[in-house]
Design a protein around this motif. Sequence first.
Motif, PDB file in Angstrom:
ATOM      1  N   PHE A 145      50.559  30.875  30.069  1.00  0.00           N
ATOM      2  CA  PHE A 145      49.829  30.850  28.804  1.00  0.00           C
ATOM      3  C   PHE A 145      48.369  31.304  28.958  1.00  0.00           C
ATOM      4  O   PHE A 145      47.435  30.652  28.508  1.00  0.00           O
ATOM      5  N   PHE A 161      46.260  23.160  31.755  1.00  0.00           N
ATOM      6  CA  PHE A 161      45.333  23.857  32.640  1.00  0.00           C
ATOM      7  C   PHE A 161      43.898  23.467  32.302  1.00  0.00           C
ATOM      8  O   PHE A 161      43.100  24.298  31.876  1.00  0.00           O
ATOM      9  N   ASP A 163      41.480  24.736  29.351  1.00  0.00           N
ATOM     10  CA  ASP A 163      42.545  24.795  28.355  1.00  0.00           C
ATOM     11  C   ASP A 163      43.103  23.387  28.190  1.00  0.00           C
ATOM     12  O   ASP A 163      43.658  22.819  29.124  1.00  0.00           O
ATOM     13  N   ASN A 208      38.995  35.951  35.697  1.00  0.00           N
ATOM     14  CA  ASN A 208      38.764  34.674  36.360  1.00  0.00           C
ATOM     15  C   ASN A 208      39.833  34.388  37.414  1.00  0.00           C
ATOM     16  O   ASN A 208      40.451  33.323  37.437  1.00  0.00           O
ATOM     17  N   TYR A 233      56.115  28.052  40.692  1.00  0.00           N
ATOM     18  CA  TYR A 233      54.928  27.216  40.519  1.00  0.00           C
ATOM     19  C   TYR A 233      55.295  25.735  40.570  1.00  0.00           C
ATOM     20  O   TYR A 233      54.537  24.909  41.068  1.00  0.00           O
ATOM     21  N   GLN A 237      40.950  25.282  33.877  1.00  0.00           N
ATOM     22  CA  GLN A 237      40.659  26.606  33.317  1.00  0.00           C
ATOM     23  C   GLN A 237      40.136  26.489  31.884  1.00  0.00           C
ATOM     24  O   GLN A 237      40.099  27.480  31.157  1.00  0.00           O
ATOM     25  N   TYR A 250      52.598  21.878  31.324  1.00  0.00           N
ATOM     26  CA  TYR A 250      51.323  22.422  31.812  1.00  0.00           C
ATOM     27  C   TYR A 250      50.148  21.856  31.047  1.00  0.00           C
ATOM     28  O   TYR A 250      50.210  21.667  29.829  1.00  0.00           O
ATOM     29  N   HIS A 264      46.822  32.005  31.973  1.00  0.00           N
ATOM     30  CA  HIS A 264      46.177  31.682  33.246  1.00  0.00           C
ATOM     31  C   HIS A 264      46.973  32.228  34.430  1.00  0.00           C
ATOM     32  O   HIS A 264      48.168  32.471  34.327  1.00  0.00           O
TER      33      HIS A 264
END
Lengths: 547, 294
Positions: free
Chosen positions: B47, A228, A233, B78, B19, A231, A226, B49
Amino acid sequence: MERMNVVIVGHVDHGKSTFTGRLLADTGSLPEGKLDQVQAWCAINSRPFEYAFLLDALKDEQAQGVTIDAARCFFKSDKRHYIIIDAPGHIEFLKNMITGAARAEAAILLIDAHEGVQENSRRHGYMLSMLGIKQVAVLINKMDLANFDEAVFNRIKDDYSQFLTSVGVKPSAWVPVCARDGDNLISPSDRMPWYTGLDVLAVMDAFHKELPAENLPFRLPVQDVYKFTAQGDDRRIVAGTIISGTINEGDEVIFLPSEKRSKIAKIEGFNVDPRSSIGTDMATGFTLTTQIFVKPGEMMCKTGAANSHIGTQFKANIFWLGKTPLVLGKKYKLKLGSARVQMGVKEIINVLNAAELSSEHKAEVGRHEVAEVIFQTQKPIAFDTADEHPLTSRFVIVDGYEIAGGGIVVENRSNRTGYTARLEFDSDWQMTSIDTVKRAQRSGHSAAIAIVFGDHSKELSKAIEIALFDTKISAYRIGASSPLQWERLVEMAYILADSGQVVIAAIAGTAHDVVAVSDPLSRFSIIPIDSDHCNIDSALSAIRGRI
Amino acid sequence: MNHLDRLEAQSVYIFREAYRDFKQLGMLWSIGKDSTVLLWLARKAFFGHAPFPLIHIDTSYKIPEMIAYRNEKALEWNLNLIVGQNVDALANKQTYPDGAIDRIACCRALKADALKHTLDGTWPRWRLNHATRQLEPDTNPAAFTGVIVGARADEEGSRSKERYFSPRSQDHDWDVADQPPEFWNQYKTDFAPGTHVRIHPLLDWTELNIWEYIDRENIPIIDTYFAKPGGNQRYRSLGCFPCTTPVESPSQTVKEIIEELRSGKFANIAERSGRAQDKEDGGGLETLRREGYM
C-alpha cells in the motif's frame, strides 16, 4: 489475448519433451536465438539434434536424457497465448510434476503406443484428479512404432479410459500422434487417415478458460495485517487475495475461527482508482469500521452466508512426497489458506497403491503414496470440504523445513457436540456426601467454572487465580493449549467445582470453543472470559458477580 | 481481470507471503526495468511502502546513468538502500575490463561473490542515509534469510525451472535436481539455519508484460532504455558497459517499445542477445546461477 497454462504429463520416455519441442517449432514459436543455441550445443557435443533439447536447457538434464523439472515455454495460437509446462515423467520427480501440473488449467497426457499404459500414466492421471484439473486430452504417441494401427490406438484408449473413469477424469479428446514427425499436431496426418478428430492444436484451442470462482461464497484468507506507522501511515489494513466471491464497502464480515465481526470501511490500494467493490482473484486489502484484533491465518467470510467450518479434526485425501514417511505421533505443520498450525496424524484409514490401484491398511504413508488420513490440529482452524468449496479445502503438510505432502479436506470430524462437563464414574466409585450448597455456605461463595480463552489466556488466568486467592476465595487454575486435552480439562474442572472451588480453566481457543462447553445438569455457572478484550479488573468483576 | 491484473495479483501474493515469513528480508534492485517493476509491485503489495531494504550490487562498471537514477529514486521513494561491492577484486584489478580474467570469472567475482557476501553480511556494505544523502557503512551485519529477485522464466533456459520460493544452501548453491514442490499457492517458507530462500515474484512475466505494465502504471524507468530523438540506439537489457551492447532501435517511448516487441524487429530475438556472458556459459548461465548469479 487470453492466456492458458497447459501441463504435459505422462510416463518417462513417452515423448513429452519431444512433443513440446516439435509443437513450438511447428507453430513458429521459438525465439531466434534459441534454436541456434541448441543446435550449436549439439554440434559441439557431436549429438544429433532432437526437439527435446530445446526444453532440456540445463546441462545435467541433457546428460541424463530425462526432464527433471517442469520447464515453462510460451507459444500462441490464433485463439490464445499458451504457457506450456513440460512436467517430468520419472517417478523420482513426482514433486516437480505436481508443481507443474498445479499451475495448469488443462493437461495433455502422453502414452507411448508401443509401451502402452504404464505406472506413471496411472499415477499422473490420479494426481490430475486430486489437483482438481478437469480438462484432460490424451495423446497416444509414437504411432509409427505401432504401424499407425487404429486397433493399437483403440486398445490403449479402452484400457486407459477405464482407469481414468475410476478416478473421475473424463478426457475431452484422444488423439493418435507421432510427435517427432509432427503427425496430427497442427494439421491432420496422412499416415492415419482413419483418425477424423481434431489435431492437437485444435484440441487445445477447444479447452475453455476456467471460470473464476465468483459464484462460490466469499472467502479471503487473511495473509497479513499491516500498519506501517514508521512510514507515517496509520491505516490498519487487513490484506489478502480473494479466493472466491465479491465484496463491497459496507459489507459485514466475520473472521474464522475467532468469529470476530466488523464491516468493510474502505478497499485500499496503491496507484489505483478508488473502488467500492472487488472480486475473485484480486490481491487487495481493507480497512475496517471497528478496531478488532484479527490475526494472519484467519478466514474472512461474509456474515449470513455459508461459511467455512471451524474445527480441529478432519478427514483428508493426501499425497505424500516426503523423504521420510508420514507417521503417527509426529508433529507436522499444516498450511491451509493463510493458516499455519501444528498438527498430528490421528488415524491412517488406508493407503492406496497408485500403480496397482489397490488399497491397504498401513501404519505409515510412504513417499509417492496416496492415502486417506484423519488429522488433528493443535488449534482450531477454518476450512471447507472439497465438495463444498474445493479451493479452500486444499492444504499442504510441512515436515521439518520441507513441504512433504498435499491434500484436500473431505470431511469435518471435529467434536461439534462440544466438551460436556460431566461426572461419569464406575458404580463402585465413591462420591462426596456433602452437597454444593453446604460447601458454599462454609466458604462464603459458590463454585463456578471460568473459562479464559484467547491469546492471553495463560497470563490472565494466572493473575485471576492469585487475585481471587488473595481475597480468600478458593480458586484453582488449570489450563491446556491443545484441543486434544480440552475434554479432560473440562472434566477436571467439573470435579474441582464439585469440591467447591472457583475453577479458572485456561484454553488457547476461541469463543466458539467456550460455547461448546456445556453443563447438562446446570450445577455451576460457566463464565467465559475473552483474554484479548478483557483486563484483570473486568474479569474479576465478571466472576464475583456469579459466585 | 485482464492478464496484467492476474500477473500483478500473483506477484503481490508472493510479496506478502515473503514479508510474513522472512524476518530478514531484502530485495535486489539492479535498477533495470524488471527490478523497477518489482519495486512498484512491492508498493502495490504494501500500500505504497517498500518495508524492507533494497540491495544493489555495484560492479563499478554499471552504465553511469544507472547509479544516478538509483540514488534519485531511493531518496524520492524513501527506500532503505543497501549497496555491496567486491572491493578487493576492483582494487587488485582482477576484472575482465582490466584484462585479468574472462567474462564468466568477472561476473562471478563482481556479481555472484559480491552478492553472496553482501547478503550474508561478511563483507562491508553501505546504507543510504536519507538525512545526509550519502552512503555510509552499514553497522548491522545480519544475514538476509529471504531475498526477493526479479528473475523471469522467459529470459533463458535455467530461469524457466526456478521456483517462486527457491532455497539456497549455506554456500548459496542452487540444487536444480532437488527443488521444493509448489502447488496451490503454498511455498517453501520454512528454512534451516544458515540457508536462505530466493523469492521470484516476476517468474511468470514476459518481457512484453513488463513493458505493458510500465505503460499501464506509468512507472518511471531509466531513460537508457529509450533512443534519443533522432538516434537509433538504445539498451534492451542493462548490465555492465564492457559486456552490454545497445541494440539498433529508434524507439523513444514505452508504447514504441511494446510495438517493437509485439510485431516489430524484436518479436523473435532473445532479450539477452546483447549480453556477452550468456554465450560463454554454454547458453544456460547455469554454472553462474548455481553459484548465486541472478
